[in-house]
Design an enzyme around this catalytic site. Structure first.
Site, PDB file in Angstrom:
ATOM      1  N   HIS A  72       0.808  -1.215   0.000  1.00 43.36           N
ATOM      2  CA  HIS A  72       0.000   0.000   0.000  1.00 43.36           C
ATOM      3  C   HIS A  72       0.842   1.265   0.000  1.00 43.36           C
ATOM      4  CE1 HIS A  72      -3.387  -2.677   1.800  1.00 43.36           C
ATOM      5  NE2 HIS A  72      -3.266  -2.817   0.506  1.00 43.36           N
ATOM      6  N   CYS A 112       5.425  23.237  -8.278  1.00 42.34           N
ATOM      7  CA  CYS A 112       4.486  23.714  -9.310  1.00 42.34           C
ATOM      8  C   CYS A 112       3.251  24.375  -8.675  1.00 42.34           C
ATOM      9  CB  CYS A 112       4.059  22.578 -10.238  1.00 42.34           C
ATOM     10  SG  CYS A 112       2.824  21.462  -9.545  1.00 42.34           S
ATOM     11  N   THR A 132      -2.620  -9.842  10.743  1.00 40.25           N
ATOM     12  CA  THR A 132      -3.569  -9.539   9.672  1.00 40.25           C
ATOM     13  C   THR A 132      -4.497 -10.724   9.474  1.00 40.25           C
ATOM     14  OG1 THR A 132      -3.836  -9.008   7.322  1.00 40.25           O
ATOM     15  CG2 THR A 132      -1.884 -10.278   7.904  1.00 40.25           C
ATOM     16  N   SER A 133      -5.739 -10.413   9.135  1.00 39.15           N
ATOM     17  CA  SER A 133      -6.663 -11.491   8.813  1.00 39.15           C
ATOM     18  C   SER A 133      -6.612 -11.756   7.315  1.00 39.15           C
ATOM     19  CB  SER A 133      -8.078 -11.122   9.252  1.00 39.15           C
ATOM     20  OG  SER A 133      -8.434  -9.877   8.692  1.00 39.15           O
ATOM     21  N   VAL A 169      -3.753 -12.173  17.431  1.00 37.77           N
ATOM     22  CA  VAL A 169      -4.348 -12.100  18.767  1.00 37.77           C
ATOM     23  C   VAL A 169      -5.633 -12.931  18.811  1.00 37.77           C
ATOM     24  CG1 VAL A 169      -5.369 -10.524  20.466  1.00 37.77           C
ATOM     25  CG2 VAL A 169      -3.310  -9.850  19.219  1.00 37.77           C
TER      26      VAL A 169
END
Ligand SMILES: [Zn+2]
Length: 251
Positions: free
Chosen positions: A123, A154, A192-193, A218
């Site tokens: 990401h 710019c 993470t799932s 967890v």
């Protein structure tokens, strides 16, 4: 059937020490111990800044100043965060030649700060910024945070190089992740799932290519009873530190 945790940690440590070629897939859970709440959790960033209004690429292009209200909050949290024992254990395992690389869904850069060298950021990262209009790139250290939103030479508003909703995963990250996942002997899923594409594909890809899947979370997830071979329940910082200590004894 799962045995008691210490026995299982020792068993997984033996497996990792023997197989080496371990790839870790990490998510928000590993950075919670660094003080970064999961954006999706209660009280997380998305409860205050609905992502459809603040985190889509369209929202940014339409009104970058508005989106920077959310980004400024996010930067405050990320800038304070330091690597925790979970990040450090993975970096140590890379130095020991056990971990080959990390695929992360996090944008916090804490794996690199902990010393990990091969890190694929699905990401993107908040450490660099780019101009959507002229293409110029900047390091976030070129801005001291008082200037919100940071501007390109710019004159347009810069966007951190994090993947917004509606943006594609960077091709290079996708390719690097696929090659790491398909070549590993063990995939270590941490914090993470892995329910969101493309992270969700990585454990399956590893498994199809003969890897063993070890999950550190967890709570049980959808992976636990499907692709996971060994489930180590607990905080990443605790479980990974135990694991790295056990592995170091075996090498
Ligand atoms: Zn520009």
């Amino acid at each position: 059937m799962p045995t008691s945790q210490p026995t299982q940690t020792a068993e997984v440590a033996r497996l990792l020490a023997k197989c080496q070629r371990v790839v870790a897939l990490t998510g928000a859970g590993i950075s919670v111990e660094s003080g970064i709440p999961d954006f999706r959790s209660k009280g997380g960033l998305w409860t205050r800044f609905p992502p459809d209004q603040y985190a889509t690429i369209q929202a940014f292009m339409d009104d970058p100043e508005k989106v920077w209200q959310m980004l400024a909050e996010m930067e405050k949290v990320l800038d304070r965060a330091k690597p925790n024992p979970g990040h450090l254990a993975l970096s140590r395992l890379e130095k020991l030649g056990v971990v080959e690389g990390i695929i992360t869904q996090n944008i916090d850069g804490l794996h690199q700060e902990a010393g990990s060298k091969t890190v694929v950021e699905f990401h993107g990262s908040h450490r660099t910024l780019g101009c959507q209009w002229c293409g110029k790139g900047y390091g976030s250290d070129e801005f001291d945070g008082t200037e919100t939103p940071p501007l390109c030479s710019c004159g347009k508003v810069l966007k951190p190089d994090v993947v917004f909703f509606g943006e594609a995963i960077p091709t290079r990250a996708m390719n690097d992740a696929n090659s790491l996942a398909s070549g590993c002997r063990v995939m270590l899923v941490v914090g993470t799932s892995a329910e969101v594409v493309p992270a969700s594909q990585m454990p399956m890809l590893a498994k199809r290519n003969g890897a063993t899947v070890v999950e550190v979370n967890v709570e049980r997830t959808l992976l636990t009873d499907s692709v996971t071979d060994h489930f180590l329940q607990g905080k990443a910082g605790v479980v990974l530190t135990d694991l790295a200590n056990e592995i170091a004894k075996l090498l």
